[in-house]
Design a protein around this motif. Structure first.
Motif, short mmCIF file in Angstrom:
data_model
loop_
_atom_site.label_atom_id
_atom_site.label_comp_id
_atom_site.label_asym_id
_atom_site.label_seq_id
_atom_site.Cartn_x
_atom_site.Cartn_y
_atom_site.Cartn_z
N TYR A 112 -7.73 -87.99 76.60
CA TYR A 112 -8.78 -88.71 75.87
C TYR A 112 -8.17 -89.77 74.96
N MET A 113 -7.07 -89.43 74.28
CA MET A 113 -6.43 -90.39 73.38
C MET A 113 -5.87 -91.58 74.16
N VAL A 114 -5.29 -91.31 75.33
CA VAL A 114 -4.79 -92.40 76.18
C VAL A 114 -5.94 -93.34 76.56
N VAL A 115 -7.00 -92.75 77.08
CA VAL A 115 -8.12 -93.54 77.59
C VAL A 115 -8.80 -94.33 76.48
N GLU A 116 -9.14 -93.65 75.39
CA GLU A 116 -9.94 -94.30 74.35
C GLU A 116 -9.15 -95.33 73.55
N SER A 117 -7.86 -95.06 73.30
CA SER A 117 -7.06 -96.07 72.60
C SER A 117 -6.82 -97.27 73.51
N TRP A 118 -6.67 -97.04 74.81
CA TRP A 118 -6.50 -98.13 75.78
C TRP A 118 -7.76 -99.00 75.81
N LEU A 119 -8.93 -98.36 75.92
CA LEU A 119 -10.18 -99.11 75.96
C LEU A 119 -10.41 -99.87 74.65
N ASN A 120 -10.18 -99.22 73.53
CA ASN A 120 -10.43 -99.87 72.25
C ASN A 120 -9.47 -101.04 72.01
N SER A 121 -8.25 -100.95 72.52
CA SER A 121 -7.32 -102.06 72.37
C SER A 121 -7.66 -103.21 73.33
N THR A 178 -1.29 -98.50 89.32
CA THR A 178 -1.94 -99.70 88.83
C THR A 178 -0.93 -100.75 88.39
N ARG A 179 -1.32 -102.01 88.54
CA ARG A 179 -0.49 -103.12 88.05
C ARG A 179 -1.05 -103.66 86.74
N ALA A 180 -2.13 -103.03 86.25
CA ALA A 180 -2.70 -103.46 84.97
C ALA A 180 -1.74 -103.15 83.84
N THR A 181 -1.81 -103.95 82.81
CA THR A 181 -0.93 -103.78 81.65
C THR A 181 -1.58 -102.82 80.66
N HIS A 182 -0.87 -101.75 80.38
CA HIS A 182 -1.39 -100.80 79.40
C HIS A 182 -0.91 -101.22 78.01
N VAL A 342 -4.34 -95.64 68.06
CA VAL A 342 -4.00 -94.31 68.61
C VAL A 342 -4.28 -93.20 67.59
N PRO A 343 -3.80 -93.30 66.34
CA PRO A 343 -4.14 -92.22 65.39
C PRO A 343 -5.63 -92.14 65.08
N ALA A 344 -6.33 -93.29 65.09
CA ALA A 344 -7.78 -93.26 64.87
C ALA A 344 -8.47 -92.53 66.02
N SER A 345 -8.06 -92.81 67.26
CA SER A 345 -8.63 -92.11 68.41
C SER A 345 -8.35 -90.61 68.30
N GLY A 346 -7.12 -90.28 67.87
CA GLY A 346 -6.80 -88.87 67.68
C GLY A 346 -7.65 -88.22 66.62
N GLY A 347 -7.92 -88.94 65.53
CA GLY A 347 -8.75 -88.39 64.46
C GLY A 347 -10.18 -88.16 64.90
N LEU A 348 -10.72 -89.10 65.69
CA LEU A 348 -12.09 -88.94 66.17
C LEU A 348 -12.20 -87.81 67.19
N VAL A 349 -11.18 -87.68 68.06
CA VAL A 349 -11.15 -86.56 69.00
C VAL A 349 -11.01 -85.25 68.23
N LEU A 350 -10.23 -85.26 67.15
CA LEU A 350 -10.09 -84.07 66.31
C LEU A 350 -11.43 -83.67 65.71
N ALA A 351 -12.18 -84.64 65.20
CA ALA A 351 -13.50 -84.35 64.64
C ALA A 351 -14.42 -83.80 65.72
N TYR A 352 -14.42 -84.45 66.89
CA TYR A 352 -15.25 -84.01 68.01
C TYR A 352 -14.85 -82.60 68.45
N GLY A 353 -13.55 -82.38 68.59
CA GLY A 353 -13.07 -81.07 69.03
C GLY A 353 -13.39 -79.98 68.04
N SER A 354 -13.30 -80.29 66.73
CA SER A 354 -13.63 -79.29 65.71
C SER A 354 -15.09 -78.87 65.83
N GLY A 355 -15.97 -79.85 66.03
CA GLY A 355 -17.38 -79.51 66.22
C GLY A 355 -17.62 -78.75 67.50
N ALA A 356 -16.96 -79.19 68.58
CA ALA A 356 -17.14 -78.53 69.87
C ALA A 356 -16.57 -77.13 69.88
#
Length: 400
Positions: A112-121, A178-182, A342-356
């Motif tokens: 999730y952190m890989v995907v969401e930080s990639w999309l947000n960037s 993929t040849r896309a730039t991460h 990346v740390p912001a994505s981790g923090g939001l996943v942490l909040a989501y995971g804590s609720g879940a």
């Protein structure tokens, strides 16, 4: 926008394969637990174990992603998860399964952190809501499709676990070629959870409450349907409606939130989710009394004559709940710098995971106290609280 979607096509394909596997596995574990005679409280704890792993992953995976890069980290997380999925049939024991759920949750946090930080960037503020909505639409389409794979094997056999493991392994292929730039690795950031909450209390609380609702619904939804007396193919249809509906509102609400204050969109989605959950209470009670036996044969009159009321209200509930997390993520990332993604994505996943983590436990307790309908009473309460928090931030005039 078209260029943005084509640049992230491999990422979306990997997400789709991963979520098909996740949709199948999530329902399969709950149904197999009931099939093996595990009490509903134990099943709820098992579902919560996934989110315990998710929380641990948010605390540990960010450093690995920055050290080896997004693609290599995704491949590592994906490979370990495939092995964990295939291990379920080796030992049918609740504690062993609980440990596997923790491990899978840990690796999912990294992905999730890989995907969401990639999309947000990759996205700017005016397109972020739309791109994240597309990501969630693909996720829910894939998870919903996974529900229908429940009919491809015997619930008590190993075939369905093998299918889930194969799909999980295949999810690493699109990103591997993929040849896309991460995103380039960024220096270690001191941006922590406390800073994230200070920046946007609504995003953190909203993600946590979205996790409560999603964790309860997706973890206990199959058991809820089973308690109504539905057969396996009917459970697959019910869960498909609950999950697939998550893609219908993603793009409309995501695009809307790019043009108006995202907080008002969060309020509207949360209130509709609350009302749909409350509407499911009388619908559920009606279905609960339609299963009876005639000459030893079970008859489910209402489902066979008209399953539409249950499916439509469940779809409205699941569809609106599904939009809350990406709306809150987009809202937070409007205010986060590139080096803190990346740390912001981790923090939001942490909040989501804590609720879940709390969602399946709270939902199971509500079901024990109120019967099957307690599940949706629980999600309705969480939806109402989400709307109240968003209104509180609006009333204070705060931009966060």
């Amino acid at each position: 926008m078209y260029h943005l979607f084509t640049a992230t096509a491999a990422l979306f394909l990997s997400v789709a394969l991963l979520m098909v596997a996740g949709g199948l596995l999530g329902s399969l574990v709950g149904l197999r637990a009931a099939h093996e005679g595990f009490p509903v409280e134990v099943a709820g704890l098992m579902m919560s174990a996934f989110y315990a792993g998710l929380i641990l992953g948010t605390l540990r995976c960010g450093a690995l992603i920055n050290r080896v890069g997004h693609i290599r980290a995704f491949g590592a997380f994906c490979g370990v998860n495939a092995a964990a999925v295939l291990a379920f049939p080796l030992l049918v024991d609740p504690w062993f399964w609980l440990a596997l759920r923790v491990l899978i949750g840990f690796n999912m946090a990294g992905m999730y952190m890989v995907v969401e930080s990639w999309l947000n960037s990759s996205a700017e503020g005016p397109t972020r809501g739309t791109l994240l909505a597309a990501y969630m639409a693909v996720s829910y389409l894939a998870m919903g499709s996974g529900q229908f794979m429940l009919t491809l094997g015997d619930l008590g056999g190993d075939t369905l676990f093998s299918l889930a493991g194969m799909l999980t392994a295949l999810a690493l292929v699109p990103l591997a070629v993929t040849r896309a730039t991460h995103p380039a690795p960024v220096p270690d950031s001191r941006f922590g959870f406390r800073e994230l909450y200070r920046l946007s209390p609504l995003a953190v609380i909203g993600c946590a409450l979205a996790g409560v609702q999603v964790g309860a619904l997706f973890g206990l939804g199959p058991i809820f349907a089973q308690q109504l007396g539905l057969a396996l193919d009917e459970i697959a249809v019910f869960m498909g409606a609950l999950v697939l509906s998550g893609l219908l509102l993603q793009l409309p609400l995501g695009r809307l939130s790019d043009h108006v204050d995202r907080r008002w969109v969060i309020v509207g989605a949360a209130l509709v989710a609350c009302l749909a959950g409350l509407l499911l209470l009388p619908v559920t009670a009606h279905y609960s009394f339609t299963s009876f036996t005639v000459s030893g044969a079970e008859v489910r009159v209402l489902w066979e004559q008209n399953p539409a009321p249950l499916l439509l209200v469940a779809a409205l509930c699941g569809g609106t709940i599904a939009t809350l997390y990406p709306l809150c993520v987009a809202y937070a990332n409007d205010q986060v710098s590139a080096q803190d993604m990346v740390p912001a994505s981790g923090g939001l996943v942490l909040a989501y995971g804590s609720g879940a983590l709390l969602g399946p436990v709270g939902g199971a307790l509500a079901m024990k106290l109120l019967g099957a309908s307690g599940l949706f009473a629980f999600t309705a309460a969480a939806g109402a609280l989400t709307a109240l928090v968003a209104l509180w931030r609006l009333r204070r005039g705060a931009p966060t």
